[in-house]
Design an enzyme around this catalytic site. Structure first.
Site, mmCIF file in Angstrom:
data_model
loop_
_atom_site.group_PDB
_atom_site.id
_atom_site.type_symbol
_atom_site.label_atom_id
_atom_site.label_comp_id
_atom_site.label_asym_id
_atom_site.label_seq_id
_atom_site.Cartn_x
_atom_site.Cartn_y
_atom_site.Cartn_z
ATOM 1 N N GLU A 103 26.060 56.806 14.630
ATOM 2 C CA GLU A 103 25.010 55.824 14.367
ATOM 3 C C GLU A 103 25.436 54.393 14.680
ATOM 4 O O GLU A 103 24.597 53.494 14.780
ATOM 5 C CB GLU A 103 24.573 55.887 12.901
ATOM 6 N N GLY A 117 9.475 68.364 -7.154
ATOM 7 C CA GLY A 117 10.284 68.867 -8.255
ATOM 8 C C GLY A 117 11.768 68.896 -7.962
ATOM 9 O O GLY A 117 12.546 69.434 -8.744
ATOM 10 N N HIS A 162 23.285 60.263 9.528
ATOM 11 C CA HIS A 162 24.234 60.880 10.442
ATOM 12 C C HIS A 162 23.614 62.165 10.999
ATOM 13 O O HIS A 162 22.544 62.594 10.594
ATOM 14 C CB HIS A 162 25.535 61.163 9.692
ATOM 15 N N GLY A 204 27.295 57.306 10.137
ATOM 16 C CA GLY A 204 28.490 57.957 10.645
ATOM 17 C C GLY A 204 28.822 57.350 11.992
ATOM 18 O O GLY A 204 28.170 56.407 12.453
ATOM 19 N N SER A 205 29.781 57.925 12.676
ATOM 20 C CA SER A 205 30.210 57.342 13.962
ATOM 21 C C SER A 205 29.096 57.368 14.990
ATOM 22 O O SER A 205 28.978 56.453 15.822
ATOM 23 C CB SER A 205 31.435 58.104 14.483
ATOM 24 N N GLU A 261 23.536 60.690 1.366
ATOM 25 C CA GLU A 261 22.279 60.721 2.108
ATOM 26 C C GLU A 261 21.081 61.102 1.234
ATOM 27 O O GLU A 261 19.959 60.647 1.475
ATOM 28 C CB GLU A 261 22.388 61.703 3.285
ATOM 29 N N HIS A 265 2.671 76.136 -10.161
ATOM 30 C CA HIS A 265 4.106 76.291 -10.395
ATOM 31 C C HIS A 265 4.386 77.527 -11.235
ATOM 32 O O HIS A 265 5.106 78.418 -10.821
ATOM 33 C CB HIS A 265 4.654 75.026 -11.078
#
Length: 526
Positions: free
Chosen positions: A28, A400, A70, A25-26, A47, A280
């Site tokens: 970075e 998972g 970002h 993004g800006s 992302e 689980h």
């Protein structure tokens, strides 16, 4: 004086973190300015896919990897994928942009207020440097913490810091090196050896950390010396043992009662490189049968501390294997007779049974193929048909969390382009990381994606029956044609009908990515 950016780039270069997975993004852009030619920036379109690709790449290379995200929104988008990286103990170094310092307190747009708190408790360490001069040191800590903890770390850096000047003392970070060794003491080793050698019926449980640490073949040698049964720990994300070896009993079920039942008759259970245990399904019962002792060896101190039963030794499992190999008698010289593979089941109607698909993969592709699997409902079919005897043959979303499969397979294939890589992906899970196909096309990654289309969330249907909820809505996903989606991202794709056609297509060896869509019958995980 050199800038913070220049010192940071040089530090990352010296540490070997020159492959950067990102979606900038800006905030970075100032970090990415003047990026040296030795760096490779791998762009992902979301992302979550970025972290999934980096996760697969880091697991396959065994090295820490830099991820560039970002601020709050971009980092938030990545958190689902981050859960898998945490569970697989993947050393990702997440470097996120931040608004310039004077705008953070104002909560200006794209400011990440209290940035370190956003990623906790997922990451092992998170920070935002108190001043620009501390950025190189903090970046070094992020790298070393990721390696030492074997867990993702997170560093937020205001974007005006990168152009600031460094003091001379900041250059000291360039020559730093931090290592870890963890050997059992003499007394600890003596007690462990006594426990193992005095056991009448020992059993061995191996976790994904064994494969991650390069101990696959060592574990085989230890198991053959012990001569007892071997299980893989529940919720398996890497395969630590050949699945058709005569000592292998499969993956432990992820419920308390069935795990306890599996250990009936064993006086000692030695667990190497796994938590105890990642359950689980809610299937209550005693943790262990009466008369059974459990000893866990792991270099993950947190996993040792939170276990609800047994004894734990926080040490390098590889060192413990070496120690035990020195005192255990060698077996008679005979090659293990691997169990044969049963004939694959077939399905009624035009759709293929998943076992037919997996049999085609097993028979057609090279033995060293690496498989990234995200098709939970076909789990039992997978283990019935596959014959995996090499390290790094199996990757699965460790927590998972759907969305690892496609990006993870791209990362694994990028990490080892000389080794065949196949993503075995369900049609439901594919949509969580579908944008990774674009990166695969742009990078011309040598990857085969086998897309299993059954039109439903099969694992959820099975769980609905388990929980007594047979009428839950939102489980069917009709009308998906992932070949058309893949073509739109630039990946050649085709629909395959029938086992013989699938085998013929798999026998082809394209240079870049491809997607093969196969309609499959609905099956259950077990």
């Amino acid at each position: 004086m050199p800038s913070v950016r220049r010192v940071s780039h040089e530090f990352l270069e010296r540490q070997g973190l020159t492959t950067v997975f990102g979606n900038p993004g800006s905030n970075e852009l100032p970090f990415l300015a003047e990026l040296p030619d030795s760096f490779r920036y791998v762009l992902g379109l979301h992302e979550g896919a970025v972290v999934g690709m980096a996760d697969g790449f880091a697991q396959a290379t065994g090295r820490a990897v830099l991820v560039n995200l970002h601020a709050a929104s971009g980092s938030g988008n990545a958190m689902g994928a981050l859960t898998n990286a945490v569970a697989s103990r993947t050393p990702l170094v997440i470097l996120a942009g931040q608004q310039l310092r004077s705008a953070v307190g104002l909560e200006a747009n794209l400011a990440n207020v209290d940035a370190p708190a956003l990623m906790k408790p997922l990451v092992g360490w998170a920070a935002e440097p108190a001043c620009a001069e501390d950025v190189p040191r903090a970046l070094a800590q992020a790298v070393f913490e990721a390696r030492l903890q074997q867990r993702p770390t997170y560093l937020s850096v205001p974007y005006d810091d990168w152009a600031a000047d460094c003091e001379d003392n900041a250059l000291a970070v360039l020559d730093r090196n931090v290592q870890r060794a963890s050997l059992p003491s003499g007394e600890q080793g003596r007690r462990l050896v006594e426990d193992v050698t005095s056991a009448r019926r020992p059993a061995l449980v191996l976790g994904g950390d064994i494969d991650s640490a390069g101990l696959f073949h060592d574990a085989v040698r230890l198991a053959e010396r012990l001569g007892g049964p071997v299980w893989a720990a529940p919720s398996l994300f890497r395969l630590p043992f050949p699945n058709r070896h005569p000592l292998f009993r499969g993956v432990l079920p992820a419920g308390i009662a069935p795990v306890s039942e599996a250990f009936e008759g064993h006086d000692l259970v030695l667990v190497l490189g796994a938590p105890v245990f990642r359950y689980h399904e809610h299937l209550p019962g005693p943790y262990l049968p009466r008369g059974t002792r459990l000893v866990q060896v792991t270099d993950d101190a947190s996993a040792a501390a939170r276990a609800p039963m047994g004894e734990a030794l926080v040490a390098d499992p590889g060192a413990v294997i070496d120690l035990l190999m020195k005192v255990l008698d060698a077996p008679a010289a005979a090659e293990a007779a691997y169990r044969p593979v049963p004939e694959p089941q077939t399905a009624d109607g035009p759709a293929m049974h998943p076992e037919e698909v997996f049999a085609a993969l097993r028979d057609t592709l090279p033995e060293d193929t690496a498989y990234v699997v995200e098709s939970t409902s076909t789990n039992s079919s997978w283990w019935r048909q596959m014959d995996l005897r090499r390290p790094g043959s199996y990757y699965f979303p460790a927590a998972g969390g759907l969305g690892f499969g496609l990006p993870g397979s791209v990362g694994v294939a990028m990490a080892q382009p000389g080794r065949p890589t196949v993503g075995v992906i369900g049609d439901g899970s594919a949509n969580y990381g579908i944008t990774a196909l674009w990166t695969a096309a742009q990078q011309q990654v040598p990857l085969t994606v086998v897309l299993l289309r059954n039109g439903t969330y099969g694992a959820l249907r099975w769980f609905g029956d388990l929980l007594g909820v047979p009428d839950a809505p939102g489980l069917d996903i009709p009308g998906l044609d992932l070949t058309r989606v893949a073509e739109g991202y630039g990946v050649p794709s085709r629909q395959v009908n029938g086992a013989e056609e699938l085998r013929a297509v798999l026998a082809e060896r394209p240079d870049g990515p491809r997607l093969i869509q196969v309609d499959t019958a609905l099956t259950t995980p077990s």
